[in-house]
Write a protein that holds these residues in place. Structure first.
Motif, mmCIF file in Angstrom:
data_model
loop_
_atom_site.group_PDB
_atom_site.id
_atom_site.type_symbol
_atom_site.label_atom_id
_atom_site.label_comp_id
_atom_site.label_asym_id
_atom_site.label_seq_id
_atom_site.Cartn_x
_atom_site.Cartn_y
_atom_site.Cartn_z
ATOM 1 N N PRO A 60 40.795 -2.173 -33.005
ATOM 2 C CA PRO A 60 40.478 -3.326 -34.420
ATOM 3 C C PRO A 60 41.992 -3.139 -34.769
ATOM 4 O O PRO A 60 42.155 -4.101 -35.495
ATOM 5 C CB PRO A 60 39.512 -2.916 -34.549
ATOM 6 C CG PRO A 60 38.930 -1.465 -34.350
ATOM 7 C CD PRO A 60 39.923 -0.909 -33.239
ATOM 8 N N LEU A 61 42.911 -2.034 -35.409
ATOM 9 C CA LEU A 61 43.968 -2.117 -36.618
ATOM 10 C C LEU A 61 45.029 -1.223 -35.866
ATOM 11 O O LEU A 61 45.698 -0.911 -36.449
ATOM 12 C CB LEU A 61 43.252 -0.290 -37.293
ATOM 13 C CG LEU A 61 41.946 -0.944 -38.259
ATOM 14 C CD1 LEU A 61 40.976 0.359 -38.734
ATOM 15 C CD2 LEU A 61 41.886 -1.788 -38.782
ATOM 16 N N LEU A 62 44.872 -1.619 -34.032
ATOM 17 C CA LEU A 62 46.042 -1.092 -34.128
ATOM 18 C C LEU A 62 46.417 0.478 -33.897
ATOM 19 O O LEU A 62 45.626 1.417 -34.448
ATOM 20 C CB LEU A 62 47.376 -1.114 -33.967
ATOM 21 C CG LEU A 62 46.996 -3.554 -33.867
ATOM 22 C CD1 LEU A 62 48.600 -4.137 -34.285
ATOM 23 C CD2 LEU A 62 46.974 -4.041 -32.478
ATOM 24 N N ILE A 63 47.979 0.326 -33.275
ATOM 25 C CA ILE A 63 48.001 1.806 -33.843
ATOM 26 C C ILE A 63 48.784 2.059 -34.748
ATOM 27 O O ILE A 63 50.096 0.726 -35.241
ATOM 28 C CB ILE A 63 49.451 2.632 -33.046
ATOM 29 C CG1 ILE A 63 48.357 2.775 -31.444
ATOM 30 C CG2 ILE A 63 49.822 3.571 -33.293
ATOM 31 C CD1 ILE A 63 48.982 3.485 -30.576
ATOM 32 N N GLN A 64 48.639 2.548 -36.006
ATOM 33 C CA GLN A 64 49.823 2.695 -37.689
ATOM 34 C C GLN A 64 51.002 2.507 -37.250
ATOM 35 O O GLN A 64 51.548 3.539 -36.704
ATOM 36 C CB GLN A 64 48.870 2.793 -38.792
ATOM 37 C CG GLN A 64 49.100 5.025 -37.976
ATOM 38 C CD GLN A 64 47.976 5.477 -37.555
ATOM 39 O OE1 GLN A 64 46.819 5.331 -36.403
ATOM 40 N NE2 GLN A 64 47.404 6.700 -37.925
ATOM 41 N N ASP B 145 49.017 -14.457 -41.303
ATOM 42 C CA ASP B 145 51.111 -14.012 -42.146
ATOM 43 C C ASP B 145 51.380 -13.891 -42.190
ATOM 44 O O ASP B 145 52.933 -12.384 -41.732
ATOM 45 C CB ASP B 145 51.047 -15.328 -43.658
ATOM 46 C CG ASP B 145 50.450 -16.340 -43.314
ATOM 47 O OD1 ASP B 145 50.473 -16.961 -41.563
ATOM 48 O OD2 ASP B 145 49.889 -17.330 -43.897
ATOM 49 N N LEU B 146 51.621 -11.889 -43.342
ATOM 50 C CA LEU B 146 51.204 -10.861 -43.300
ATOM 51 C C LEU B 146 51.932 -9.793 -42.204
ATOM 52 O O LEU B 146 52.773 -9.574 -42.273
ATOM 53 C CB LEU B 146 50.544 -10.072 -43.988
ATOM 54 C CG LEU B 146 50.514 -10.312 -45.736
ATOM 55 C CD1 LEU B 146 49.652 -9.823 -46.773
ATOM 56 C CD2 LEU B 146 52.006 -10.536 -46.783
ATOM 57 N N VAL B 147 50.830 -10.327 -41.738
ATOM 58 C CA VAL B 147 51.225 -8.864 -39.371
ATOM 59 C C VAL B 147 52.321 -9.860 -39.530
ATOM 60 O O VAL B 147 53.203 -8.933 -39.105
ATOM 61 C CB VAL B 147 49.958 -9.360 -39.139
ATOM 62 C CG1 VAL B 147 50.322 -9.050 -37.882
ATOM 63 C CG2 VAL B 147 48.875 -8.873 -39.200
ATOM 64 N N LYS B 148 52.936 -10.868 -39.262
ATOM 65 C CA LYS B 148 54.175 -10.793 -38.670
ATOM 66 C C LYS B 148 55.256 -10.777 -39.408
ATOM 67 O O LYS B 148 56.257 -10.361 -39.137
ATOM 68 C CB LYS B 148 54.301 -13.193 -39.059
ATOM 69 C CG LYS B 148 55.091 -13.813 -38.288
ATOM 70 C CD LYS B 148 55.299 -14.835 -38.714
ATOM 71 C CE LYS B 148 56.622 -15.395 -38.312
ATOM 72 N NZ LYS B 148 58.156 -15.393 -39.167
ATOM 73 N N TYR C 186 49.072 -12.658 -24.042
ATOM 74 C CA TYR C 186 49.158 -11.365 -24.506
ATOM 75 C C TYR C 186 50.554 -11.306 -25.515
ATOM 76 O O TYR C 186 50.333 -9.570 -26.186
ATOM 77 C CB TYR C 186 48.720 -10.363 -23.845
ATOM 78 C CG TYR C 186 47.212 -10.564 -22.876
ATOM 79 C CD1 TYR C 186 46.543 -9.940 -23.655
ATOM 80 C CD2 TYR C 186 47.356 -10.387 -21.804
ATOM 81 C CE1 TYR C 186 45.419 -10.448 -23.040
ATOM 82 C CE2 TYR C 186 45.512 -11.014 -20.802
ATOM 83 C CZ TYR C 186 44.344 -11.119 -21.605
ATOM 84 O OH TYR C 186 43.704 -11.526 -21.008
ATOM 85 N N ASN C 187 51.500 -11.864 -25.380
ATOM 86 C CA ASN C 187 53.099 -11.409 -25.892
ATOM 87 C C ASN C 187 53.263 -11.187 -27.506
ATOM 88 O O ASN C 187 54.355 -11.104 -28.021
ATOM 89 C CB ASN C 187 53.734 -12.271 -25.156
ATOM 90 C CG ASN C 187 53.297 -13.350 -25.107
ATOM 91 O OD1 ASN C 187 52.902 -14.111 -27.099
ATOM 92 N ND2 ASN C 187 54.094 -14.276 -24.447
ATOM 93 N N PHE D 127 47.096 -6.468 -28.138
ATOM 94 C CA PHE D 127 47.963 -5.780 -28.103
ATOM 95 C C PHE D 127 49.294 -5.585 -28.885
ATOM 96 O O PHE D 127 50.053 -4.889 -28.795
ATOM 97 C CB PHE D 127 47.949 -5.241 -26.722
ATOM 98 C CG PHE D 127 47.212 -5.911 -25.666
ATOM 99 C CD1 PHE D 127 46.689 -4.367 -25.084
ATOM 100 C CD2 PHE D 127 46.605 -7.008 -24.491
ATOM 101 C CE1 PHE D 127 46.105 -4.924 -24.041
ATOM 102 C CE2 PHE D 127 46.351 -7.202 -24.147
ATOM 103 C CZ PHE D 127 46.031 -5.931 -23.074
ATOM 104 N N GLY D 128 48.984 -6.090 -30.138
ATOM 105 C CA GLY D 128 50.155 -5.582 -31.290
ATOM 106 C C GLY D 128 51.283 -7.195 -31.035
ATOM 107 O O GLY D 128 50.946 -7.631 -30.160
ATOM 108 N N LEU D 129 52.070 -6.483 -31.399
ATOM 109 C CA LEU D 129 53.311 -7.423 -31.636
ATOM 110 C C LEU D 129 54.888 -6.389 -31.715
ATOM 111 O O LEU D 129 54.944 -5.666 -32.324
ATOM 112 C CB LEU D 129 53.054 -9.081 -32.195
ATOM 113 C CG LEU D 129 53.453 -8.730 -33.887
ATOM 114 C CD1 LEU D 129 53.782 -10.252 -34.920
ATOM 115 C CD2 LEU D 129 52.322 -8.111 -34.287
#
Length: 539
Positions: A403-407, A111-114, A459-460, A469-471
């Motif tokens: 695992p933490l994507l790119i900051q 939810d917070l990533v969104k 993967y989108n 792959f992030g968002l």
């Protein structure tokens, strides 16, 4: 007295610093001098920093206390993604911690990533590159590490339209076919012996990518001119290691000039190696272009990415104006990201398949039914391999390469989940935790590809439970090529050979945290012939 106390803190700290700090004996005296001079200043800066936040109205996310100067650095340990996940259980889905003089915030829920990467994507679209990233990307002249601005958007659009479009992927199919067939022939020559899975996948991907970028201006198969030379894999491994390694200069910027851990120096050495390759390729192409008769273009000639970039360089009034440094930074992004991530995931997927005999049987049955043991894999088969696709996605769920994507880094102070996120904060999105969260997944630690069979998973970044792959606008642009090559290499290796593990070697699935998280112990496997006709391995 204060400087001696500070140095004593330093000595005690480095004994438990583990992954976050190493210093060789030959540099210890230099460190003593530097820290003796700087510790009083650092203590004063730390005091002002803590007082300013305690007196202000800012309400930071909860988090642990740290030590003066170094903050929470000594307590993180090696596998930072696992440590962050443990801390989320204590502090909640969002927490903050000070590492050196910089504030870091970790987001651990979908939810917070969104909110961060979709609802407030514009605010959180900037980067805060480590010094090693700036060193290897010519000062942040690339796509991955540059900030969100018009120049970045134009470069990204250029990359997507000229390299990663469906039309270009179709036009470069011959390169992929050529290299995969060559790999099968090489593996066939090693039947019955131990094979380094990562190595064969890396070399295949590297040759495909360089062929697409600069290997050939014609629509034929790849040429030797695209080969990047011996030693590149070792250099790239070192690049990824340095990108993921802690650097005290990143956390305490006033020490960056001294480069105490020699991170920037080591990264510059890797850049010199790759830069020589780029210079040779670019100079060769410029010479070739100048030797052509102006306007002479064969009908079947296709421009590769380097040719397009060089033409943009000469067009000063073009929407995307590039110089040589920016061209090399773009090439660096593509070569390093594509080869390392793909080879890493080939290794992880095959490790999970070998570790789960039922999964291996289902993969092999599907390959036999779709392709047949009298044929080799072709790209036209890939869309029919639904179970293999599910195996790959389940591997991405359990072993996301970043695992933490790119900051990310907000360009202004903002609110998130009722807390204040100050401008310049380094924000991590812990997709490793999200993709193993029992609230999102049933039996999350179980390897079960079937969970990806019933629904349409992509993967989108539109499904916030699955974000390898992030968002948002900073999602990885290389997904189309990476996915195609990953499935093609895996299908070809699994269909053409029967794989087994050496009986004299230990096997495990533990990982080693880094910028790209790899298997702690490389996967070594033994191939045997699976196809009925040996001539199929000859390309």
């Amino acid at each position: 007295m204060l400087s001696q106390v500070g140095y004593n803190i330093y000595l005690k700290t480095i004994t438990v610093w583990s992954w976050w700090w190493d210093i060789s004996n030959k540099h210890d005296e230099l460190a003593r001098i530097i820290l003796t001079i700087s510790v009083p200043t650092l203590l004063l800066a730390w005091y002002k920093w803590t007082v300013s936040y305690s007196k202000g109205s800012n309400r930071l996310p909860p988090g642990p206390y740290g030590l003066p100067i170094v903050g929470y650095l000594p307590f993180l340990g090696y596998n930072v993604h696992e440590r962050f996940t443990e801390m989320a259980r204590k502090y909640g889905p969002i927490f903050s911690l000070r590492l050196g003089s910089k504030l870091h915030v970790v987001v651990n829920s979908m939810d917070l990533v969104k909110v961060v990467a979709r609802d407030m994507d514009q605010t959180f679209a900037n980067r805060c590159p480590p010094l090693t990233a700036l060193a290897i990307t010519y000062g942040g002249s690339d796509i991955a590490w540059s900030n969100n601005n018009a120049q970045w958007r134009n470069k990204r659009k250029l990359l997507v339209s000229q390299v990663l479009s469906n039309a270009n992927l179709k036009a470069t199919q011959a390169f992929r076919t050529h290299e995969v067939l060559k790999t099968l022939s090489e593996v066939y020559a090693k039947i019955g012996t131990k094979v380094d899975v990562n190595k064969i996948a890396f070399e295949t991907e590297a040759n495909v990518v360089t062929s697409m970028l600069w290997g050939c201006t014609k629509s034929g198969e790849g040429e030797d001119s695209s080969y990047i030379g011996d030693g590149f894999r070792e250099v790239e491994f070192k690049i990824m290691e340095l990108l993921g390694a802690s650097n005290i200069s990143d956390f305490i910027p006033m020490l960056s000039w001294f480069d105490l851990q020699r991170r920037q120096r080591d990264m510059r050495r890797q850049l010199e190696f790759v830069d020589r390759i780029f210079d040779d390729v670019i100079e060769g192409r410029i010479e070739m272009n100048s030797s052509k008769i102006k306007g002479e273009v064969e009908e079947h000639e296709r421009k590769d990415f380097l040719q397009i970039l060089l033409e943009l360089k000469d067009q000063k009034d073009a929407p995307t104006s590039l110089n040589i440094i920016e061209i090399k930074a773009l090439l660096m992004d593509i070569v390093v990201a594509a080869t390392d991530t793909t080879s890493t995931m080939v290794e992880w997927v095959m490790a999970e398949i070998l570790h789960n005999p039922d999964v291996m049987r289902k993969v092999e049955d599907e390959l036999t039914n779709v392709i047949g043991i009298k044929n080799i894999v072709e790209e036209s088969h890939l869309s029919e391999l639904t179970y293999l696709d599910a195996v790959i996605k389940e591997t991405f769920r359990l072993h996301p390469p970043l695992p933490l994507l790119i900051q990310r880094c907000p360009d202004e102070s903002c609110g998130l989940a009722g807390y204040t996120i100050p401008k310049g904060t380094i924000v991590y999105m812990n997709v490793w935790a999200i993709q193993r969260d029992p609230q999102n997944w049933t039996n999350p630690l179980e390897f079960k590809p079937e969970r990806f069979l019933n629904l349409k998973w992509e993967y989108n970044g539109n499904n916030f439970k699955f974000l390898p792959f992030g968002l948002g606008r900073r999602i990885c642009p290389g997904i189309p090529l990476g996915e195609k090559m990953l499935v093609y290499i895996l299908a070809s290796l699994m269909h053409s050979f029967k794989w087994s593990l050496p009986k004299d070697e230990d096997f495990d699935l533990s990982d080693e945290f880094g910028f790209v998280t790899k298997k702690r112990i490389p996967l070594i496997a033994i191939p045997s012939q699976r196809l009925c006709d040996a001539s199929l391995y000859m390309g």
